[in-house]
Design a protein around this motif. Sequence first.
Motif, PDB file in Angstrom:
ATOM      1  N   VAL A 146       6.439 -27.814  65.839  1.00  0.00           N
ATOM      2  CA  VAL A 146       5.089 -27.530  66.327  1.00  0.00           C
ATOM      3  C   VAL A 146       4.111 -27.758  65.181  1.00  0.00           C
ATOM      4  O   VAL A 146       4.268 -27.180  64.093  1.00  0.00           O
ATOM      5  CB  VAL A 146       4.971 -26.082  66.837  1.00  0.00           C
ATOM      6  N   VAL A 147       3.113 -28.612  65.417  1.00  0.00           N
ATOM      7  CA  VAL A 147       2.148 -28.934  64.363  1.00  0.00           C
ATOM      8  C   VAL A 147       0.728 -28.693  64.862  1.00  0.00           C
ATOM      9  O   VAL A 147       0.443 -28.792  66.059  1.00  0.00           O
ATOM     10  CB  VAL A 147       2.298 -30.392  63.871  1.00  0.00           C
ATOM     11  N   GLU A 148      -0.155 -28.351  63.920  1.00  0.00           N
ATOM     12  CA  GLU A 148      -1.583 -28.204  64.199  1.00  0.00           C
ATOM     13  C   GLU A 148      -2.373 -28.861  63.081  1.00  0.00           C
ATOM     14  O   GLU A 148      -1.874 -29.034  61.962  1.00  0.00           O
ATOM     15  CB  GLU A 148      -1.975 -26.733  64.315  1.00  0.00           C
ATOM     16  N   SER A 149      -3.617 -29.199  63.381  1.00  0.00           N
ATOM     17  CA  SER A 149      -4.522 -29.780  62.394  1.00  0.00           C
ATOM     18  C   SER A 149      -5.891 -29.136  62.527  1.00  0.00           C
ATOM     19  O   SER A 149      -6.421 -29.009  63.627  1.00  0.00           O
ATOM     20  CB  SER A 149      -4.656 -31.295  62.603  1.00  0.00           C
ATOM     21  N   ASP A 150      -6.452 -28.712  61.392  1.00  0.00           N
ATOM     22  CA  ASP A 150      -7.813 -28.164  61.436  1.00  0.00           C
ATOM     23  C   ASP A 150      -8.817 -29.037  60.682  1.00  0.00           C
ATOM     24  O   ASP A 150     -10.011 -28.741  60.670  1.00  0.00           O
ATOM     25  CB  ASP A 150      -7.853 -26.727  60.896  1.00  0.00           C
ATOM     26  N   ALA A 151      -8.320 -30.135  60.066  1.00  0.00           N
ATOM     27  CA  ALA A 151      -9.198 -31.057  59.344  1.00  0.00           C
ATOM     28  C   ALA A 151     -10.077 -30.339  58.331  1.00  0.00           C
ATOM     29  O   ALA A 151     -11.194 -30.759  58.048  1.00  0.00           O
ATOM     30  CB  ALA A 151     -10.066 -31.858  60.310  1.00  0.00           C
ATOM     31  N   ALA A 152      -9.562 -29.251  57.763  1.00  0.00           N
ATOM     32  CA  ALA A 152     -10.363 -28.471  56.815  1.00  0.00           C
ATOM     33  C   ALA A 152     -10.516 -29.223  55.499  1.00  0.00           C
ATOM     34  O   ALA A 152      -9.632 -29.973  55.077  1.00  0.00           O
ATOM     35  CB  ALA A 152      -9.697 -27.118  56.563  1.00  0.00           C
ATOM     36  N   SER A 153     -11.630 -29.009  54.845  1.00  0.00           N
ATOM     37  CA  SER A 153     -11.837 -29.500  53.486  1.00  0.00           C
ATOM     38  C   SER A 153     -11.060 -28.610  52.527  1.00  0.00           C
ATOM     39  O   SER A 153     -11.207 -27.389  52.547  1.00  0.00           O
ATOM     40  CB  SER A 153     -13.328 -29.459  53.139  1.00  0.00           C
ATOM     41  N   ILE A 154     -10.227 -29.201  51.682  1.00  0.00           N
ATOM     42  CA  ILE A 154      -9.481 -28.364  50.746  1.00  0.00           C
ATOM     43  C   ILE A 154     -10.403 -27.770  49.688  1.00  0.00           C
ATOM     44  O   ILE A 154     -10.083 -26.750  49.082  1.00  0.00           O
ATOM     45  CB  ILE A 154      -8.305 -29.112  50.095  1.00  0.00           C
ATOM     46  N   LEU A 155     -11.572 -28.383  49.469  1.00  0.00           N
ATOM     47  CA  LEU A 155     -12.545 -27.776  48.563  1.00  0.00           C
ATOM     48  C   LEU A 155     -13.084 -26.487  49.160  1.00  0.00           C
ATOM     49  O   LEU A 155     -13.306 -25.502  48.452  1.00  0.00           O
ATOM     50  CB  LEU A 155     -13.679 -28.758  48.277  1.00  0.00           C
ATOM     51  N   GLY A 156     -13.285 -26.491  50.481  1.00  0.00           N
ATOM     52  CA  GLY A 156     -13.712 -25.271  51.143  1.00  0.00           C
ATOM     53  C   GLY A 156     -12.642 -24.201  51.108  1.00  0.00           C
ATOM     54  O   GLY A 156     -12.922 -23.021  50.889  1.00  0.00           O
ATOM     55  N   LEU A 157     -11.397 -24.602  51.317  1.00  0.00           N
ATOM     56  CA  LEU A 157     -10.300 -23.646  51.247  1.00  0.00           C
ATOM     57  C   LEU A 157     -10.194 -23.050  49.853  1.00  0.00           C
ATOM     58  O   LEU A 157     -10.002 -21.843  49.687  1.00  0.00           O
ATOM     59  CB  LEU A 157      -8.985 -24.333  51.625  1.00  0.00           C
ATOM     60  N   LYS A 158     -10.315 -23.893  48.837  1.00  0.00           N
ATOM     61  CA  LYS A 158     -10.229 -23.409  47.457  1.00  0.00           C
ATOM     62  C   LYS A 158     -11.362 -22.428  47.155  1.00  0.00           C
ATOM     63  O   LYS A 158     -11.181 -21.464  46.395  1.00  0.00           O
ATOM     64  CB  LYS A 158     -10.281 -24.577  46.471  1.00  0.00           C
ATOM     65  N   ALA A 159     -12.529 -22.671  47.757  1.00  0.00           N
ATOM     66  CA  ALA A 159     -13.675 -21.794  47.527  1.00  0.00           C
ATOM     67  C   ALA A 159     -13.573 -20.488  48.303  1.00  0.00           C
ATOM     68  O   ALA A 159     -14.450 -19.631  48.189  1.00  0.00           O
ATOM     69  CB  ALA A 159     -14.966 -22.522  47.902  1.00  0.00           C
TER      70      ALA A 159
ATOM     71  N   ARG B  73     -14.953 -37.304  43.639  1.00  0.00           N
ATOM     72  CA  ARG B  73     -14.026 -37.092  44.744  1.00  0.00           C
ATOM     73  C   ARG B  73     -13.888 -38.385  45.536  1.00  0.00           C
ATOM     74  O   ARG B  73     -14.843 -39.170  45.651  1.00  0.00           O
ATOM     75  CB  ARG B  73     -14.520 -35.976  45.671  1.00  0.00           C
ATOM     76  N   ILE B  74     -12.712 -38.632  46.087  1.00  0.00           N
ATOM     77  CA  ILE B  74     -12.465 -39.913  46.741  1.00  0.00           C
ATOM     78  C   ILE B  74     -12.437 -39.806  48.263  1.00  0.00           C
ATOM     79  O   ILE B  74     -12.238 -40.807  48.952  1.00  0.00           O
ATOM     80  CB  ILE B  74     -11.142 -40.529  46.242  1.00  0.00           C
ATOM     81  N   GLY B  75     -12.655 -38.598  48.811  1.00  0.00           N
ATOM     82  CA  GLY B  75     -12.748 -38.421  50.251  1.00  0.00           C
ATOM     83  C   GLY B  75     -14.145 -37.996  50.648  1.00  0.00           C
ATOM     84  O   GLY B  75     -15.098 -38.083  49.857  1.00  0.00           O
ATOM     85  N   GLU B  76     -14.285 -37.491  51.860  1.00  0.00           N
ATOM     86  CA  GLU B  76     -15.599 -37.060  52.329  1.00  0.00           C
ATOM     87  C   GLU B  76     -16.056 -35.742  51.716  1.00  0.00           C
ATOM     88  O   GLU B  76     -17.231 -35.598  51.380  1.00  0.00           O
ATOM     89  CB  GLU B  76     -15.614 -36.987  53.860  1.00  0.00           C
ATOM     90  N   PRO B  77     -15.194 -34.724  51.572  1.00  0.00           N
ATOM     91  CA  PRO B  77     -15.669 -33.469  50.968  1.00  0.00           C
ATOM     92  C   PRO B  77     -16.157 -33.710  49.535  1.00  0.00           C
ATOM     93  O   PRO B  77     -15.529 -34.427  48.765  1.00  0.00           O
ATOM     94  CB  PRO B  77     -14.409 -32.585  50.975  1.00  0.00           C
ATOM     95  N   GLN B  78     -17.271 -33.120  49.194  1.00  0.00           N
ATOM     96  CA  GLN B  78     -17.879 -33.312  47.883  1.00  0.00           C
ATOM     97  C   GLN B  78     -18.114 -31.962  47.205  1.00  0.00           C
ATOM     98  O   GLN B  78     -18.269 -30.937  47.867  1.00  0.00           O
ATOM     99  CB  GLN B  78     -19.208 -34.067  48.008  1.00  0.00           C
ATOM    100  N   VAL B  79     -18.146 -31.987  45.885  1.00  0.00           N
ATOM    101  CA  VAL B  79     -18.383 -30.769  45.122  1.00  0.00           C
ATOM    102  C   VAL B  79     -19.872 -30.456  45.065  1.00  0.00           C
ATOM    103  O   VAL B  79     -20.727 -31.349  45.127  1.00  0.00           O
ATOM    104  CB  VAL B  79     -17.828 -30.899  43.689  1.00  0.00           C
ATOM    105  N   PHE B  80     -20.168 -29.180  44.942  1.00  0.00           N
ATOM    106  CA  PHE B  80     -21.520 -28.679  44.667  1.00  0.00           C
ATOM    107  C   PHE B  80     -22.561 -29.177  45.667  1.00  0.00           C
ATOM    108  O   PHE B  80     -23.728 -29.389  45.324  1.00  0.00           O
ATOM    109  CB  PHE B  80     -21.948 -29.050  43.239  1.00  0.00           C
ATOM    110  N   GLY B  81     -22.122 -29.412  46.913  1.00  0.00           N
ATOM    111  CA  GLY B  81     -23.057 -29.792  47.959  1.00  0.00           C
ATOM    112  C   GLY B  81     -23.648 -31.176  47.820  1.00  0.00           C
ATOM    113  O   GLY B  81     -24.678 -31.475  48.442  1.00  0.00           O
TER     114      GLY B  81
END
Length: 689
Positions: free
Chosen positions: A122-135, A317-325
């Motif tokens: 059973v798998v799920e995906s939330d497409a969360a930003s790992i930068l957001g998770l880290k914060a 950063r090489i994906g869509e999530p970016q640091v410091f807004g």
Amino acid sequence: MITDPFEVLAPSDTTTLVRGATVAVSSRSGEIRPKALLGVMHRDERLLSSVTVLVDGVVPPMLASDRTGASSDRIASLAAFDDYRNGQALLVRRRTVSDGMVTEDIELHSFGPMKTVELTIVVESDAASILGLKAGRSPQTALGWSLVDPGEATSLRRDTPFAIVQVDADATMVVDGASLHLSWKAETHVDRVWTTSWSVRAAGAVLAVDSLRPPAPKPPLAVEGTDGRWSRAIASSIADLEALTIDLPERGMRFVGAGAPWYQALFGRDSLIAGWESLPLGTELALDTLESLAKKQGTEHVPRTRQAAGKILHELRIGEPQVFGMEIGETYYGSVDASPLFVMLLAEAYRWGAPADRVRGLLPAARAAIQWCQGDAVMIGDTDRGPFVWYTPDPQGLGNQGWKDSGDCMVHADGTTAEGSLAVAEAQSYVYEALVGLARLERDLGHGEHVAAELDRSAAALSRAFVEQFWLADDGLIALAIDESGAPLRVATSNMGQCLWSGILPDDIAAAVAERVMASDLLTPWGIRTLGSHERAYNPLGYHLGAVWAHDTAIVASGLVRHGRNDAFRVLTNSLLDAAENFHWRLPELYGGLDTAVDGAPLPYPAACSPQAWSAGVPLLMLRGALGLQPDVPAGVIRVAPSIRRGDQLRVRGLRLGAETGEIAVDRDGGVTTEGFSFQVLSTESMPA
């Protein structure tokens, strides 16, 4: 009181696999839970936030879990048992991470009567930003899945495919709310193994990536000797550095990502130090990293991103999530030390035999970086505070911009946090070494003796000023930093040990610093504390306030060798090899700075990256120190001054210097022999005093 919204797992209970920009972090049983900071991540977004494996509706008990490489592991679970609790079936999962995909090959072995079992994933995906998770932001709600064809399922994000799960033809796929169920009916037979596989990949990921240039043969670097820990530590180092390397052919970039899972991106400081450590494997990775950073070197003054002409970036950063807004694709330049480290690595790569044309091509970037160090970096507002490099806290980004960049790490002796602009000690020593290194490049490849002599004069002036303002003779310390009022931060830190890495200190002060950094308040069984245990702000589990960072200790150790303190170097070598063994040969980003810990082992730091680039490279840097290896390929000379204990042996095969690959061996009497190199070898006995 703990209010963290996430479930905290001990590092010993997790497994991290990485290849390029893709990272899989799970429990050792392979389970992924969204609130445990686990997941399959690609370019900073979580492809899978939950994975559960069931056999006949029950989670099978794990028997064993072993990482088989930097990017692979094996998990064995009990799939069935009889009335006497004897195992009757074994479920074996072999996971492999490639750049953009994670594949799991599954085997079901039977030792009892034939039966049919139902295997469900059973798998799920939330497409969360790992930068957001880290914060610390709570995980997002899992997204729905839509079936595309019998062999695929695609999650939807902003009306575009995000993650694609693929299975073999025998699987049944069912969408149940936000969960995707993959099911197989498996018939167990004693005389054959039932097999299947499934995978998840990032939609649009290029799975067969060509390098920027034809890859060089993998260096067969191998170590053997009296101390068997070297062999395991070096093998793990090479595997992790390779796994952390990111190829972005669409951008013409290749570099060492800083660390999994949080920092698989281009970092100035981290990637440069890892490139320095990697040099025994050849100069290719160092040069690729330098060229990638040069493509993004600052060209103008942009306060929001801290960009300035000549400045080397802190983070891209090489994906869509970016640091410091920041906006997608923006680069953050909040680093005071990436620029001198850029020049240092270029000069060092040249000494290790980097092709002259590639080094010459990077000279303009090196000159611009030094100009920044001697221009904008010496200013506080409109005031020239030369010759030191300074940083001013960024209220929208990093408050501290040296390698210790946490918000609470710059402290005074009374425990208060320093405010305002700072000149940190080790950054000045990097600038010194950069000036000396650029002088060599100018003499050999650039503008010649006149420019080189001016650079040497600047280095000498910086050394004099540094001793005058940073050396606290009454305390026997190098100040952690100088604040904008001119007051030194009078605390014992590992930073002063890093100053031994360069030649900025005169011999008498270097000797005093070497003694001080090995004192009991800084030295632990596993390395050097970032802050002395006698200081008011000391916290052995504080990120930069007392924890041990392996790369930091290795840099200090390299400085000790430079100043002839082989005894102290051997102490730190033993400490780091012990730590590596305790962490199953993968040194994490940092660990606790306690003198003793549970069962005499180093205490893990819960959120540390592992693998982390400059920790992965530590065994290679320590190996250079053990050999006392100082190559000067352009001059046709290799200097070797072994620091290993007399009576021990050490043999290094597959060492790359320029275009040559050879061997260096040290016998029990300290004698040095080499094979495969055409260079003149100056060993301990024949080296000039």
